[in-house]
Design an enzyme around this catalytic site. Structure first.
Site, PDB file in Angstrom:
ATOM      1  N   LYS A 141       0.840  -1.208   0.000  1.00  0.00           N
ATOM      2  CA  LYS A 141       0.000   0.000   0.000  1.00  0.00           C
ATOM      3  C   LYS A 141       0.874   1.257   0.000  1.00  0.00           C
ATOM      4  CE  LYS A 141      -3.821  -2.398   2.203  1.00  0.00           C
ATOM      5  NZ  LYS A 141      -4.501  -2.781   3.447  1.00  0.00           N
ATOM      6  N   GLN A 190      -5.302  -2.061   9.616  1.00  0.00           N
ATOM      7  CA  GLN A 190      -5.060  -3.349   8.942  1.00  0.00           C
ATOM      8  C   GLN A 190      -5.614  -4.497   9.788  1.00  0.00           C
ATOM      9  OE1 GLN A 190      -3.515  -3.616   5.816  1.00  0.00           O
ATOM     10  NE2 GLN A 190      -4.112  -5.758   5.934  1.00  0.00           N
ATOM     11  N   ASP A 247     -11.563   1.742   3.673  1.00  0.00           N
ATOM     12  CA  ASP A 247     -11.804   0.303   3.499  1.00  0.00           C
ATOM     13  C   ASP A 247     -13.296   0.014   3.311  1.00  0.00           C
ATOM     14  OD1 ASP A 247      -9.530  -1.234   3.333  1.00  0.00           O
ATOM     15  OD2 ASP A 247      -9.269  -1.443   5.506  1.00  0.00           O
TER      16      ASP A 247
END
Ligand code: NDP
Length: 298
Positions: A52, A96, A119
Site C-alpha cells: 500500500k 489493517q 476500506d
C-alpha cells in the site's frame, strides 16, 4: 483455452488515472494522505501494508504507517484512531486486519470516522452500499476491484448469472450487493454459497461468472466450472513448496491448470485481484480527499 484477466495491468491503468487526479489536487495545494495503523508483526499484514505504501508513493498520495506493538490494547488503538480522525491533513484512514485477539475489532472499525473509512468497513458506509451509491460513496476495495476487472476485460455482469463462493463481510457479501445493484456494471443475478451450501458444484456449474473467495487452496476443480465461464479467483493461499526457490508459493482457490482450459476468461493468482484491491484503495483515498475539500468549501 481461457484468456487471462491481467489484474496487474488493469490496476496499473487505474493507478495512472489516480496519479493524474492526485496531481490535480496537489497543484490546487492539497496533498492527499492515507494513514494506516498496523498492530503487531504478522508477516502477511506487513507485506500488504508495504504494498500500500509503495502504491501510494507512485500515485502521489502521502502515506503514513503507524506501527503499534502486538500487545496493544483496544483503548490504545482507539486513542490513535481518534487523533487521526481529528487530523485534517489525513484524508483516508484504515486499520489493517486481522487484529490481535485481545483487541475488540468491532469497536475499532466503528471508531474510524465514516468520512475517512477508505476500506468501507464502517456500518454507515455499508448501509450506503445497501441503499445504493452516489458517485462520492466509498466502495469496498476487493469487490469494487472485481467489478472493474470484469468491466475492463469486456465481461460486464449485467444479465449474467454470478455465483460467489464465500460470504465474508469484506468480499462475498459486499460483492453480492454491488453486483445485484442497478446499472451497467451490476444488474446480475447473484447466488452466494458458503460452507453450508449442499452440493456446491451444482451451483458453481450454473455460473456465467464464478467468483471464488473461500480461502481454500485450489478447491474449485475443472468439473465444477461451466465451459466458457468467466472465473475470478480471489483466494490468496500460501502453500508449502519444497521444490521452489522459496519454501512456499501463493495459490488461489481455483485449480488453475484444470479450469484454464474450460473457462473463457480467468484471473491468475498472484497478479489478479490483489493489485486491484490496492488500486481501489487509492481511489477511495481520493474520494475522501474530494469530500473533505468540498465540506471545507461549504
Ligand atoms: P473468510 O475466511 O472471512 O470467508 C471465507 C468464506 O468462504 C466463508 O463465507 C466460508 O463459509 C466460505 N467457505 C470456506 N470454505 C468453503 C467451502 N469449502 N465451500 C464453500 N464455502 C466455503 O475469507 P475472506 O473472504 O476474508 O477471504 C477469502 C479469500 O480471499 C482468502 O484466501 C483471502 O486471503 C483472499 N482475499 C484476497 C484479497 C485480495 O485482495 N486478493 C482481499 C481479501 C481476501 P462460512 O461463512 O460458512 O464459514
Amino acid at each position: 483455452m481461457a484468456q487471462l484477466i491481467d489484474g496487474k495491468a488493469i490496476a496499473a491503468a487505474i493507478r495512472t488515472e489516480t496519479a493524474a487526479e492526485s496531481a490535480a489536487f496537489r497543484s490546487a495545494g492539497v496533498t492527499p494522505k492515507l494513514a494506516v495503523i498496523l498492530v503487531g508483526d504478522d508477516p502477511a499484514s506487513g507485506q500488504y501494508v508495504r504494498n500500500k505504501e509503495k502504491a501510494c508513493a507512485e500515485a502521489g498520495i502521502v502515506s503514513e504507517t503507524i506501527r503499534l506493538p502486538g500487545s496493544s490494547d483496544t483503548a490504545a488503538l482507539l486513542d490513535r484512531i481518534r487523533l487521526l480522525n481529528e487530523d485534517p491533513a489525513v484524508h483516508g484512514l484504515l486499520v489493517q486486519v486481522p487484529l490481535p485477539k485481545q483487541i475488540d475489532e468491532a469497536a475499532v472499525l466503528l471508531a474510524v470516522s465514516p468520512e475517512k473509512d477508505v476500506d468501507c468497513f464502517h456500518p454507515l458506509n455499508v448501509g450506503r452500499l445497501i441503499a445504493g451509491f452516489d458517485a462520492d460513496s466509498f466502495v469496498p476495495c476487493t469487490p469494487a476491484g472485481i467489478v472493474e476487472m470484469l468491466m475492463r476485460s469486456g465481461n460486464p455482469p449485467a444479465g449474467k448469472r454470478v455465483v460467489i463462493v464465500g460470504r465474508s463481510a469484506i468480499v462475498g457479501k459486499p460483492l453480492a450487493l454491488l453486483l445485484m445493484g442497478k446499472g451497467p456494471s451490476a444488474d446480475a443475478t447473484v447466488t452466494v454459497c458458503h460452507t453450508r451450501t449442499p452440493d456446491l458444484a451444482v451451483f458453481t456449474r450454473t455460473a456465467d461468472i464464478l467468483v471464488a473467495a473461500a480461502g481454500r487452496p485450489e478447491m474449485i476443480r475443472g468439473d465444477m466450472v461451466r465451459s466458457g465461464a468467466v472465473v475470478i479467483d480471489v483466494g490468496t493461499n500460501r502453500v508449502p513448496d519444497p521444490t521452489g526457490a522459496k519454501p512456499y508459493r501463493w495459490v488461489g482457490d481455483v485449480c488453475f491448470d484444470e479450469v484454464f482450459p474450460k473457462a473463457s476468461h480467468i484471473s491468475p493468482v498472484p497478479g489478479g485481484v490483489g493489485p486491484m484491491t490496492i488500486a481501489m484503495l487509492l481511489r477511495n483515498t481520493l474520494t475522501a480527499c474530494r469530500r473533505h475539500e468540498r465540506s471545507r468549501s461549504t
